[in-house]
Motif scaffolding. Structure first.
Motif, short mmCIF file in Angstrom:
data_model
loop_
_atom_site.label_atom_id
_atom_site.label_comp_id
_atom_site.label_asym_id
_atom_site.label_seq_id
_atom_site.Cartn_x
_atom_site.Cartn_y
_atom_site.Cartn_z
N ILE A 108 0.89 -1.16 0.00
CA ILE A 108 0.00 0.00 0.00
C ILE A 108 0.92 1.20 0.00
CG2 ILE A 108 -1.72 1.29 1.33
CD1 ILE A 108 -2.61 -1.50 2.43
N ASP A 109 0.78 2.06 -0.97
CA ASP A 109 1.70 3.19 -1.15
C ASP A 109 3.15 2.70 -1.20
OD1 ASP A 109 -0.43 4.92 -1.21
OD2 ASP A 109 -0.05 5.78 0.78
N GLY A 110 3.37 1.52 -1.79
CA GLY A 110 4.71 0.98 -1.96
C GLY A 110 5.30 0.29 -0.74
N GLU A 111 4.55 0.19 0.34
CA GLU A 111 5.05 -0.42 1.58
C GLU A 111 4.14 -1.57 2.03
OE1 GLU A 111 7.88 0.48 3.09
OE2 GLU A 111 8.24 2.11 1.66
N LYS A 112 4.74 -2.52 2.77
CA LYS A 112 3.97 -3.62 3.35
C LYS A 112 4.01 -3.64 4.88
CE LYS A 112 3.99 -7.65 1.27
NZ LYS A 112 4.46 -8.90 0.66
N SER A 113 4.77 -2.73 5.48
CA SER A 113 4.87 -2.63 6.94
C SER A 113 4.62 -1.18 7.36
CB SER A 113 6.26 -3.04 7.42
OG SER A 113 6.51 -4.39 7.12
N PHE A 114 3.80 -1.04 8.39
CA PHE A 114 3.43 0.29 8.86
C PHE A 114 3.46 0.32 10.38
CE2 PHE A 114 1.29 -0.66 4.93
CZ PHE A 114 1.59 0.44 4.14
N GLU A 115 4.06 1.37 10.93
CA GLU A 115 4.02 1.56 12.37
C GLU A 115 3.61 3.00 12.63
OE1 GLU A 115 6.63 1.23 16.46
OE2 GLU A 115 7.32 0.17 14.67
N GLY A 116 2.61 3.15 13.49
CA GLY A 116 2.13 4.48 13.82
C GLY A 116 0.92 4.39 14.72
N GLU A 117 0.26 5.53 14.89
CA GLU A 117 -0.90 5.58 15.78
C GLU A 117 -2.16 5.16 15.03
OE1 GLU A 117 -3.57 8.73 18.36
OE2 GLU A 117 -1.58 9.34 17.72
N LEU A 118 -2.88 4.21 15.61
CA LEU A 118 -4.15 3.78 15.04
C LEU A 118 -5.17 4.89 15.31
CD1 LEU A 118 -5.98 1.69 13.70
CD2 LEU A 118 -6.26 0.62 15.92
N LYS A 119 -5.61 5.55 14.26
CA LYS A 119 -6.51 6.69 14.39
C LYS A 119 -7.98 6.28 14.33
CE LYS A 119 -3.88 10.32 14.78
NZ LYS A 119 -3.96 11.14 15.98
N ASP A 120 -8.29 5.27 13.52
CA ASP A 120 -9.69 4.88 13.36
C ASP A 120 -9.77 3.47 12.78
OD1 ASP A 120 -12.50 5.34 13.46
OD2 ASP A 120 -12.51 5.82 11.31
N PHE A 121 -10.85 2.80 13.14
CA PHE A 121 -11.16 1.49 12.55
C PHE A 121 -12.67 1.44 12.38
CE2 PHE A 121 -12.57 -2.92 13.15
CZ PHE A 121 -12.00 -3.47 12.02
N ASN A 122 -13.12 1.21 11.15
CA ASN A 122 -14.55 1.20 10.88
C ASN A 122 -15.09 -0.17 10.47
OD1 ASN A 122 -13.82 0.82 8.20
ND2 ASN A 122 -14.25 2.93 7.60
N GLY A 123 -14.29 -1.21 10.65
CA GLY A 123 -14.71 -2.55 10.25
C GLY A 123 -14.26 -2.92 8.85
N GLN A 124 -14.05 -1.91 8.00
CA GLN A 124 -13.62 -2.14 6.63
C GLN A 124 -12.17 -1.72 6.40
OE1 GLN A 124 -15.78 -3.67 4.43
NE2 GLN A 124 -17.05 -3.82 6.25
N SER A 125 -11.76 -0.67 7.10
CA SER A 125 -10.39 -0.18 6.91
C SER A 125 -9.83 0.38 8.22
CB SER A 125 -10.35 0.89 5.81
OG SER A 125 -11.10 2.01 6.19
N ILE A 126 -8.51 0.45 8.23
CA ILE A 126 -7.76 0.91 9.40
C ILE A 126 -7.05 2.20 8.98
CG2 ILE A 126 -5.88 0.33 10.98
CD1 ILE A 126 -6.52 -2.66 10.01
N MET A 127 -7.17 3.22 9.78
CA MET A 127 -6.48 4.48 9.51
C MET A 127 -5.30 4.58 10.48
SD MET A 127 -8.20 5.70 6.99
CE MET A 127 -7.63 7.37 6.83
N VAL A 128 -4.09 4.64 9.93
CA VAL A 128 -2.88 4.71 10.76
C VAL A 128 -2.10 5.96 10.38
CG1 VAL A 128 -0.72 3.56 11.37
CG2 VAL A 128 -2.74 2.19 10.89
N GLU A 129 -1.73 6.74 11.39
CA GLU A 129 -0.91 7.92 11.16
C GLU A 129 0.54 7.54 11.37
OE1 GLU A 129 -1.79 12.28 12.41
OE2 GLU A 129 -0.55 11.38 13.99
#
Length: 156
Positions: A108-129
């Motif tokens: 996703i956006d050229g990366e497969k690993s993400f570390e950051g603050e979980l901002k939101d989860f709506n059951g369909q997607s995860i928003m990470v800052e």
């Protein structure tokens, strides 16, 4: 191997329910020449060694009766620790506002690993800052693209 974990989940769930505990994860893995059956449990106020021991004892009795594991193995019942895995939707909802580490099946956006603050989860997607050098960026990760996720311990 998943058949063993399914049977163990069926056996341990009533024990946990009767004691106000939650099943976090079950692993059945071979390490070196030894097999390990690991059951991770928790509750809102945290788990203690006496609770782990009680669950281990009761689960061991049930496993001895049913004998669903084809090998000799070591049974371990413990807390998931500080880097608790995120498996269920409820885990993600509880982790909003916390630091997480997420691996995806595909980039996703050229990366497969993400570390950051979980901002939101709506059951369909995860928003990470995430932080990129000196700026922050919000990444949307489709829930069905998550290969593994856990809380991440950060040291300031």
């Amino acid at each position: 191997m998943s058949k063993v974990t399914d049977v163990v989940e069926e056996l341990v769930t009533p024990i946990l329910d009767d004691n106000g505990l939650e099943l976090v994860d079950i692993e059945y893995v071979k390490e070196g020449k030894d097999w390990f059956l690991r059951v991770f449990i928790d509750k809102d106020s945290g788990i203690d060694i006496e609770e782990c021991g009680m669950v281990s004892e009761k689960l061991s009795e049930k496993l001895d009766e049913l004998d669903p594991v084809p090998h000799n193995y070591f049974l371990e019942v413990s807390s998931p620790g500080a880097e608790r895995p995120l498996k269920k939707e409820r885990d993600y909802q509880r982790a909003v506002g916390k630091n997480v580490f997420i691996k995806t099946y595909e980039p996703i956006d050229g990366e497969k690993s993400f570390e950051g603050e979980l901002k939101d989860f709506n059951g369909q997607s995860i928003m990470v800052e995430i932080k990129i050098k000196t700026r922050k960026k919000l990444i949307e990760i489709p829930f069905d693209k998550v290969a593994a996720a856990r809380l991440a311990v950060t040291f300031s």
